[in-house]
Scaffold this active site. Structure first.
Site, PDB file in Angstrom:
ATOM      1  N   GLU D   8      80.700  45.712  26.402  1.00  7.53           N
ATOM      2  CA  GLU D   8      82.135  46.968  26.696  1.00  7.53           C
ATOM      3  C   GLU D   8      81.694  47.033  27.460  1.00  7.53           C
ATOM      4  O   GLU D   8      80.578  48.369  28.212  1.00  7.53           O
ATOM      5  CB  GLU D   8      81.630  48.484  25.595  1.00  7.53           C
ATOM      6  CG  GLU D   8      82.628  48.987  25.891  1.00  7.53           C
ATOM      7  CD  GLU D   8      82.488  50.519  24.969  1.00  7.53           C
ATOM      8  OE1 GLU D   8      82.284  50.116  23.815  1.00  7.53           O
ATOM      9  OE2 GLU D   8      83.005  51.640  25.318  1.00  7.53           O
ATOM     10  N   HIS D 165      88.549  50.369  21.450  1.00  7.35           N
ATOM     11  CA  HIS D 165      87.954  51.102  22.943  1.00  7.35           C
ATOM     12  C   HIS D 165      88.404  52.900  22.334  1.00  7.35           C
ATOM     13  O   HIS D 165      89.521  52.899  22.197  1.00  7.35           O
ATOM     14  CB  HIS D 165      87.692  50.373  23.886  1.00  7.35           C
ATOM     15  CG  HIS D 165      87.282  51.415  24.920  1.00  7.35           C
ATOM     16  ND1 HIS D 165      86.969  52.215  25.620  1.00  7.35           N
ATOM     17  CD2 HIS D 165      85.779  50.879  25.636  1.00  7.35           C
ATOM     18  CE1 HIS D 165      86.383  52.688  26.628  1.00  7.35           C
ATOM     19  NE2 HIS D 165      85.187  51.483  26.216  1.00  7.35           N
ATOM     20  N   ASP D 290      78.157  49.704  28.566  1.00  7.22           N
ATOM     21  CA  ASP D 290      78.839  50.075  28.779  1.00  7.22           C
ATOM     22  C   ASP D 290      79.577  51.088  30.024  1.00  7.22           C
ATOM     23  O   ASP D 290      79.324  52.061  30.717  1.00  7.22           O
ATOM     24  CB  ASP D 290      79.411  51.819  27.941  1.00  7.22           C
ATOM     25  CG  ASP D 290      80.211  52.844  27.635  1.00  7.22           C
ATOM     26  OD1 ASP D 290      81.737  52.084  28.204  1.00  7.22           O
ATOM     27  OD2 ASP D 290      80.801  54.346  27.380  1.00  7.22           O
TER      28      ASP D 290
END
Lengths: 370, 370, 370, 370
Positions: D8, D165, D290
């Protein structure tokens, strides 16, 4: 386990019971649910069977919070408090009660709460999430607004816990998020989504800093919060949000050690309970059922009596934590603190699960499912 | 975390220190270990650095239990108790002490324990597993023998905990099991193997039934016991073993709620601690180091300060449980109970771990390793 | 769950069964236990009821390891292997077998193992701890001695797992440690104490370094080892023990990722299983019963079918891991790999636990005890 | 641990980067965040330092989903896919990419996804929650609508995972729920609240039943879902919601064994990871960062490398699960499956943490923080 105390247990005024039930059950089940909500005295036999010594009653959701008319909401609070006060008086060793209050007017809420605690003996107050307001019901009043400080101040002075209970969202939010998937709006998912914002709003607005004696309780193993505490605290970035009023050197996790508690209502999940214990410690968790939205008391009680936690933790979560937080050892409830494992029928060898007959090889020293 | 209390911390009489160290360290390390065992006053600076408020000192293993001569064993007990009593008197807010006793004669042990507690202020007694006896050291005296009831009765009357500490087995057992794999005989494995039999012997002989006030403490996260409690209780078959004196309706697990406690000494394992909490509850676990057999106090303290348990549990295990069990709030120790997270420097935001400089994107709201 | 595979399941040669049973059961139960040990064909109905597809049979402990006479021990191995080979041939989709071998002579053990695997189809070998030797039975042969390298080399070439099973200690150790507390000598505690030393001896002697294909399996959730792995590795100090032959840069934990596996035999403890999963990962754990020393298959199977682990883990531990390790997908066993949750009756909604009648408020979407 | 794969990880088209960053960072940090989003090549040095072998890039949220104009949304998808396709081509052993698609028109989304996978080599598609639509941006398109079946069908045929997401909610929901507590709207809380409804909408609408090959991935340890799975399944009452299209005999938990996966992005919490492992099994969890919304790669990597899970689980979560799900062993990525603990620098003794000098007593056999 004997001697359990439970605290998210709904009743309804008999005149309203069936109508409310329709929101939360299929058509077939609503009649039964309505009856169960209205029947308080009949619960004692179930409590005896399930090993429950005392339950704290509360007017079912949304109660006063669903009334957009301030006068009607207040009238409902007074009626409910008087009604349940009588029920408790009749059986004070088996029942206690949360007050209901209209939250349209914080000062009025504080006054009715004072009356309910001082005159009627309520041991706390149940708030069903936001107060609906406005002609279309789309105005949502949250209690993190500074105008509610008078309410929180009274809560602190009375020294009674506040139970935050979920309810359905505003019609507008329903239309945007849930209309195409209505099964997600209530207890399955949306309840916790909505209520958790309110709880976190209260914490981040600094209510616990201004009124450190306030004790907030919420059910369903914490409305999603315990398991995302790390990310939550990690992302409440002080630089980005300078207007956030919570103490600058505190985290949400900190308040779980001083101001917040959760219950197991409607969440009889071993894994989630173990996770919650690890996040919050046993000392902040209390057993509860969510009767009658759960089928009777037996499913939850059987789960809890056999859940693989240690015996001392079983006593704390099943009884001692609630006893202490709600001061139930006082008259008229007189619940006895400090009972032993044996007195509460926890642990020990209580006879073999399997009889010692020809189909089994030995006398077992079973210690239960673990 | 500040304010930690630790309780499996060895010293040695200066005249014996180096000799003993050779058993438990490589040749190179033995000199250093001997010095560390002998030095008590020098520990305070380490304690300050590691956030340790108080440590309970004990004569290093095997101490009196290694002396096969009853008179020499008793003389060592008296010498050790007098010596450590003076050390505690000089710094009572930083040190407390376990008594040492010879266990050749239960009555003499009871008398020396009484003297150590009443006259010298010892807060408990440390027993290093079995008492070696006989000319060849192969006679092993276990305290589950009925002749030791006078000792347990005195322990109960004095209301002081008994810490059971491991030691090396008899020469005969060493020869049979460990001579070809000597690295397994001591702290790596054999210590717990040997000591756990003794602890379980005491429990199953009914000591806790006859003397319900006895509190047994043992280290290394429970000497293998917590994690096999289910199988242990499952297999203590009453039909097969009618002569077992333990109460017929009790399990070993039950005694963990009333008479037994463990510490983290020498076992800084997150997974094992989480398992022990699940088995026994936080209320029966206390932090400890096993100094100086562990390198100083920092490794264990750093581990503990960052272990992913909840903040309330950190306080209980790091401080409150020991404070209460050993009554350390009394004079002359005067350890203060009930300090807050903030006073003990637990939780909260204590400044970003990463400085807010050009190499980082934002001011972090770090909450520590979790 | 359907399709379970179990692998610590004892049988006895009919002529020996009752005699052996007396060691491990009260007088009343020994007759029944003896019958259960001798009856193989009768197990199929129990397996069907409990959702067990296949069990791997093994000669009950101590088997050949209890025979101090080398010739008698070898004869017992041959007799047992021939006997169980026939039993498997008759029902190869329900039974497989571990070979028995005398361990007096490593070369002979290797040869009999080869015969049992190649000619009789055994899928592994069961060793009951040390080999008793000497006139008085006090000589204990351990397989970490270099002389056994020929055995381990053969195991690796045959590519079959070795199951290490506990047994009673030598008379000498019994007299020193257990005579006064005989209830601790066997399955309740002493079994694991004794066997764990042997397992750790094998690992620390470098068997896995010299023969990296060797796969060791042991039961009872790991014979105390998983939960003290941290301390064990922490204390195997290379400086202190230069003669320890294990690879200098490896830990015991490392071998749990490449050479060691545990089973749940006789340890139906939810907490201990969760701990073992955390220590070792699901991939190293296999379900087993320890029949007939546990009462039938239902207690263990019911526990396992409802244990609060995830569904994928249930499949791995209950079936897939054993299927793969013992290559049970091959003829003649032909166990099918990769069956779905639905095919194995795991997860899903399988009808309400509570009937949808007037005594319940709603149709439940129960998903079982969790 | 070396060889980690993360998935991600956001980039932005250089022309848009700084503008987007302002939504998610304080003013001071936005410039830096914008630069980090735009810089792809510069990441390799960070990846080397943090032990990351490959990252899967995705256009930062809300990307095309934030564009209310269908043509602009599609143009952004095409531009982004072409851009990132070139970046991957330049470094295929270090980067892979998720496609971006406009979700205004399901057929167009399916076509652009096909082009991105077949022609550009994308290994999956990233959807940033609902598609904003309408003049005021208050229309929210959810992909559980039957009109999206053509998209899901294409996903299944292409056999590529879909990463869901989070993004900010519609202006209307912002006004009702978050305007007075804006710090709760994004990553701290609201992101997961909003996205979880969408994920659960997809599951309960029967997408996985109609297209069983669809694999959904979502980050932040599951957007609140894993920990409330029990209650969720318990409350999806078939009687009450007959129109729910999900298979009548399945639970959401079931789909976690066949169609859903989570990542650790932005949730470096040991306790929550342990809880997620217990709920879902290691096989459904993948490590992620992230980036750059987390500070670089080191905080998350250091946490993960030391998290107290077993070594086999570390390999699965850190590398193997993603490698298999995204088929990264194929050209041009050529990530090697099945590397050993040693090759990935997991476990083992890698030299003492503390130097063996005069200030320490012994050579340590440290095995890392556990």
């Amino acid at each position: 386990m004997k001697g359990k105390i439970i605290l998210e247990e709904a009743f309804n005024l008999p005149r309203l019971a069936e109508q409310e039930a329709k929101k939360y059950a299929s058509v077939n089940a609503a009649v039964l649910l309505g009856k169960a909500l209205a029947d308080i005295d009949g619960r004692i036999a179930q409590m005896d069977e399930a090993g429950v010594e005392l339950q704290i009653l509360s007017l079912t959701s949304p109660g006063c919070q669903g009334e957009t008319d301030p006068q009607a909401a207040h009238a409902m609070a007074v009626e409910s408090n008087n009604y349940v006060g009588e029920k408790v008086k009749a059986n004070p060793t088996r029942f206690a009660a949360f007050a209901a209050v209209s939250m349209h007017d914080p000062k009025q809420a504080a006054e009715e709460l004072t009356r309910a605690v001082v005159e009627l003996g309520c041991v706390g107050v149940m708030l069903n999430d936001f107060q609906s307001s406005g002609a279309d019901g789309n105005t949502m009043l949250f209690y993190d607004d500074p105008s509610y400080d008078i309410f929180w101040s009274t809560v602190e002075q009375l020294s009674v816990p506040v139970y935050m209970h979920p309810r359905l969202p505003s019609p507008l939010i329903y239309a945007q998020l849930y209309a195409q998937r209505r099964w997600l709006v209530a207890s399955a998912w949306g309840f916790a989504n909505q209520l958790s914002i309110h709880i976190l709003g209260i914490a981040t607005s600094g209510v616990f800093d201004r009124f450190p004696g306030v004790q907030l309780v919420f059910g369903h193993l914490g409305e999603h919060i315990p398991f995302d505490l790390w990310r939550l605290d990690h992302k409440l970035d002080r630089d980005r949000f300078p207007e956030m009023r919570m103490a600058k050197d505190k985290t949400i996790r900190d308040y779980f050690a001083t101001n917040m508690h959760i219950t197991t209502s409607g969440a009889f999940s071993t894994r989630s309970l173990l996770s919650a214990i690890a996040e919050l410690s046993t000392s902040r968790i209390m057993f509860s059922i969510d009767y009658p939205y759960e089928d009777g008391l037996m499913e939850g009680s059987t789960w809890f009596d056999n859940v693989p936690i240690s015996n001392p933790d079983l006593l704390s979560i099943g009884r001692e934590n609630a006893l202490r937080l709600f001061k139930l050892d006082r008259a008229p409830h007189n619940v006895q603190p400090g009972l032993s494992l044996r007195e509460l029928e926890v642990g020990g060898l209580r006879g073999p699960i399997y009889p010692d007959d020809a189909t089994h090889l030995r006398t077992s020293t079973r210690t239960g499912i673990q």
